[in-house]
Design a protein around this motif. Structure first.
Motif, PDB file in Angstrom:
ATOM      1  N   ARG A  12       0.834  -1.195   0.000  1.00  0.00           N
ATOM      2  CA  ARG A  12       0.000   0.000   0.000  1.00  0.00           C
ATOM      3  C   ARG A  12       0.875   1.254   0.000  1.00  0.00           C
ATOM      4  O   ARG A  12       1.124   1.848   1.040  1.00  0.00           O
ATOM      5  CB  ARG A  12      -0.903  -0.004   1.213  1.00  0.00           C
ATOM      6  CG  ARG A  12      -1.818  -1.178   1.257  1.00  0.00           C
ATOM      7  CD  ARG A  12      -2.648  -1.134   2.496  1.00  0.00           C
ATOM      8  NE  ARG A  12      -3.659  -2.173   2.461  1.00  0.00           N
ATOM      9  CZ  ARG A  12      -4.479  -2.408   3.439  1.00  0.00           C
ATOM     10  NH1 ARG A  12      -4.425  -1.669   4.536  1.00  0.00           N
ATOM     11  NH2 ARG A  12      -5.368  -3.352   3.348  1.00  0.00           N
ATOM     12  N   ARG A  13       1.312   1.646  -1.162  1.00  0.00           N
ATOM     13  CA  ARG A  13       2.214   2.792  -1.252  1.00  0.00           C
ATOM     14  C   ARG A  13       1.508   4.100  -0.929  1.00  0.00           C
ATOM     15  O   ARG A  13       2.089   4.975  -0.299  1.00  0.00           O
ATOM     16  CB  ARG A  13       2.843   2.850  -2.631  1.00  0.00           C
ATOM     17  CG  ARG A  13       3.750   1.665  -2.866  1.00  0.00           C
ATOM     18  CD  ARG A  13       4.470   1.767  -4.180  1.00  0.00           C
ATOM     19  NE  ARG A  13       5.014   0.466  -4.511  1.00  0.00           N
ATOM     20  CZ  ARG A  13       6.290   0.142  -4.298  1.00  0.00           C
ATOM     21  NH1 ARG A  13       7.096   1.002  -3.767  1.00  0.00           N
ATOM     22  NH2 ARG A  13       6.716  -1.054  -4.616  1.00  0.00           N
ATOM     23  N   ARG A  14       0.266   4.260  -1.347  1.00  0.00           N
ATOM     24  CA  ARG A  14      -0.457   5.500  -1.035  1.00  0.00           C
ATOM     25  C   ARG A  14      -0.661   5.646   0.462  1.00  0.00           C
ATOM     26  O   ARG A  14      -0.528   6.735   1.011  1.00  0.00           O
ATOM     27  CB  ARG A  14      -1.808   5.533  -1.743  1.00  0.00           C
ATOM     28  CG  ARG A  14      -1.695   5.775  -3.202  1.00  0.00           C
ATOM     29  CD  ARG A  14      -3.071   5.860  -3.815  1.00  0.00           C
ATOM     30  NE  ARG A  14      -2.963   5.887  -5.248  1.00  0.00           N
ATOM     31  CZ  ARG A  14      -3.429   6.856  -5.993  1.00  0.00           C
ATOM     32  NH1 ARG A  14      -4.061   7.866  -5.437  1.00  0.00           N
ATOM     33  NH2 ARG A  14      -3.294   6.822  -7.287  1.00  0.00           N
ATOM     34  N   ALA A  69       3.364  -1.221   9.722  1.00  0.00           N
ATOM     35  CA  ALA A  69       3.781  -2.590   9.413  1.00  0.00           C
ATOM     36  C   ALA A  69       2.573  -3.519   9.383  1.00  0.00           C
ATOM     37  O   ALA A  69       2.483  -4.398   8.527  1.00  0.00           O
ATOM     38  CB  ALA A  69       4.792  -3.074  10.446  1.00  0.00           C
ATOM     39  N   TYR A  70       1.649  -3.315  10.297  1.00  0.00           N
ATOM     40  CA  TYR A  70       0.434  -4.123  10.321  1.00  0.00           C
ATOM     41  C   TYR A  70      -0.395  -3.887   9.063  1.00  0.00           C
ATOM     42  O   TYR A  70      -0.997  -4.815   8.525  1.00  0.00           O
ATOM     43  CB  TYR A  70      -0.395  -3.796  11.565  1.00  0.00           C
ATOM     44  CG  TYR A  70      -1.638  -4.615  11.682  1.00  0.00           C
ATOM     45  CD1 TYR A  70      -1.574  -5.952  12.076  1.00  0.00           C
ATOM     46  CD2 TYR A  70      -2.877  -4.064  11.400  1.00  0.00           C
ATOM     47  CE1 TYR A  70      -2.720  -6.713  12.176  1.00  0.00           C
ATOM     48  CE2 TYR A  70      -4.029  -4.820  11.490  1.00  0.00           C
ATOM     49  CZ  TYR A  70      -3.950  -6.143  11.887  1.00  0.00           C
ATOM     50  OH  TYR A  70      -5.089  -6.893  11.973  1.00  0.00           O
ATOM     51  N   ALA A  71      -0.397  -2.652   8.558  1.00  0.00           N
ATOM     52  CA  ALA A  71      -1.146  -2.320   7.350  1.00  0.00           C
ATOM     53  C   ALA A  71      -0.366  -2.654   6.082  1.00  0.00           C
ATOM     54  O   ALA A  71      -0.826  -2.360   4.979  1.00  0.00           O
ATOM     55  CB  ALA A  71      -1.514  -0.843   7.355  1.00  0.00           C
ATOM     56  N   ARG A  72       0.808  -3.238   6.234  1.00  0.00           N
ATOM     57  CA  ARG A  72       1.676  -3.647   5.134  1.00  0.00           C
ATOM     58  C   ARG A  72       2.097  -2.482   4.245  1.00  0.00           C
ATOM     59  O   ARG A  72       2.026  -2.542   3.026  1.00  0.00           O
ATOM     60  CB  ARG A  72       1.019  -4.751   4.310  1.00  0.00           C
ATOM     61  CG  ARG A  72       0.809  -6.012   5.109  1.00  0.00           C
ATOM     62  CD  ARG A  72       0.259  -7.111   4.254  1.00  0.00           C
ATOM     63  NE  ARG A  72      -0.084  -8.236   5.091  1.00  0.00           N
ATOM     64  CZ  ARG A  72       0.654  -9.333   5.198  1.00  0.00           C
ATOM     65  NH1 ARG A  72       1.773  -9.416   4.534  1.00  0.00           N
ATOM     66  NH2 ARG A  72       0.266 -10.318   5.971  1.00  0.00           N
ATOM     67  N   CYS A  73       2.544  -1.414   4.916  1.00  0.00           N
ATOM     68  CA  CYS A  73       3.045  -0.246   4.183  1.00  0.00           C
ATOM     69  C   CYS A  73       4.477  -0.446   3.709  1.00  0.00           C
ATOM     70  O   CYS A  73       4.941   0.267   2.832  1.00  0.00           O
ATOM     71  CB  CYS A  73       2.968   0.999   5.060  1.00  0.00           C
ATOM     72  SG  CYS A  73       1.295   1.540   5.367  1.00  0.00           S
ATOM     73  N   GLY A  74       5.196  -1.362   4.324  1.00  0.00           N
ATOM     74  CA  GLY A  74       6.557  -1.640   3.906  1.00  0.00           C
ATOM     75  C   GLY A  74       7.593  -1.115   4.886  1.00  0.00           C
ATOM     76  O   GLY A  74       7.336  -0.180   5.649  1.00  0.00           O
ATOM     77  N   GLY A  75       8.750  -1.740   4.857  1.00  0.00           N
ATOM     78  CA  GLY A  75       9.837  -1.378   5.752  1.00  0.00           C
ATOM     79  C   GLY A  75      10.354   0.037   5.582  1.00  0.00           C
ATOM     80  O   GLY A  75      10.574   0.738   6.566  1.00  0.00           O
ATOM     81  N   PRO A  76      10.561   0.512   4.345  1.00  0.00           N
ATOM     82  CA  PRO A  76      11.055   1.885   4.186  1.00  0.00           C
ATOM     83  C   PRO A  76      10.120   2.935   4.777  1.00  0.00           C
ATOM     84  O   PRO A  76      10.580   3.910   5.373  1.00  0.00           O
ATOM     85  CB  PRO A  76      11.171   2.041   2.669  1.00  0.00           C
ATOM     86  CG  PRO A  76      11.390   0.658   2.163  1.00  0.00           C
ATOM     87  CD  PRO A  76      10.575  -0.215   3.070  1.00  0.00           C
ATOM     88  N   ALA A  77       8.821   2.737   4.637  1.00  0.00           N
ATOM     89  CA  ALA A  77       7.873   3.703   5.206  1.00  0.00           C
ATOM     90  C   ALA A  77       7.918   3.668   6.723  1.00  0.00           C
ATOM     91  O   ALA A  77       7.854   4.717   7.381  1.00  0.00           O
ATOM     92  CB  ALA A  77       6.459   3.412   4.715  1.00  0.00           C
ATOM     93  N   CYS A  78       8.031   2.486   7.296  1.00  0.00           N
ATOM     94  CA  CYS A  78       8.083   2.375   8.756  1.00  0.00           C
ATOM     95  C   CYS A  78       9.366   2.981   9.310  1.00  0.00           C
ATOM     96  O   CYS A  78       9.344   3.612  10.372  1.00  0.00           O
ATOM     97  CB  CYS A  78       7.959   0.912   9.171  1.00  0.00           C
ATOM     98  SG  CYS A  78       6.351   0.207   8.763  1.00  0.00           S
ATOM     99  N   LEU A  79      10.461   2.830   8.609  1.00  0.00           N
ATOM    100  CA  LEU A  79      11.705   3.465   9.029  1.00  0.00           C
ATOM    101  C   LEU A  79      11.652   4.980   8.841  1.00  0.00           C
ATOM    102  O   LEU A  79      12.200   5.732   9.646  1.00  0.00           O
ATOM    103  CB  LEU A  79      12.885   2.883   8.253  1.00  0.00           C
ATOM    104  CG  LEU A  79      13.232   1.428   8.581  1.00  0.00           C
ATOM    105  CD1 LEU A  79      14.315   0.926   7.637  1.00  0.00           C
ATOM    106  CD2 LEU A  79      13.664   1.281  10.015  1.00  0.00           C
ATOM    107  N   ALA A  80      10.978   5.426   7.798  1.00  0.00           N
ATOM    108  CA  ALA A  80      10.863   6.866   7.543  1.00  0.00           C
ATOM    109  C   ALA A  80      10.080   7.559   8.649  1.00  0.00           C
ATOM    110  O   ALA A  80      10.357   8.719   8.972  1.00  0.00           O
ATOM    111  CB  ALA A  80      10.195   7.109   6.200  1.00  0.00           C
TER     112      ALA A  80
END
Length: 116
Positions: A12-14, A69-80
């Motif tokens: 989910r990139r958006r 992370a639960y919403a599966r946004c991805g590792g880079p977004a969670c680190l950002a």
């Protein structure tokens, strides 16, 4: 896409962009309101900002990253999300210093406690 790829890259990139940008806006508003409350000598707002700013800067990124992370946004977004407070704080200090806003970046400023 497997679960591992979804957690690392995100599906989910958006939502990821909205999460990071929304958190940046909230942190920017909180930091700017702390400076404005201190400059306007509003004791109640300054006291609230003294409690809200450390909460947003230090404690909020972890639960927001976990939700991402639960919403599966991805590792880079969670680190950002973890980097957002530092980037917003640095931008506020840089802009405040260039524009000559009193009380921004100094040790006696309302953000001095966070700086130290």
């Amino acid at each position: 896409m497997t679960t591992t790829e979804a957690l690392l890259l995100g599906r989910r990139r958006r939502l990821a962009v909205a999460m990071v940008a929304g958190f940046a806006v909230v942190v920017a508003i909180a930091l700017a309101s702390a400076v404005i409350a201190d400059l306007a000598d509003l004791q109640g707002a300054a006291a609230l900002a003294d409690r809200l700013v450390p909460l947003l800067v230090f404690y909020a990124p972890a639960p927001i990253a976990a939700a991402g992370a639960y919403a599966r946004c991805g590792g880079p977004a969670c680190l950002a999300v973890g980097v957002v407070p530092a980037v917003v704080f640095a931008a506020l200090v840089l802009v405040g210093t260039v524009l000559g806003v009193p009380g921004v970046g100094a040790a006696d400023s309302p953000l001095g406690g966070v700086t130290v």
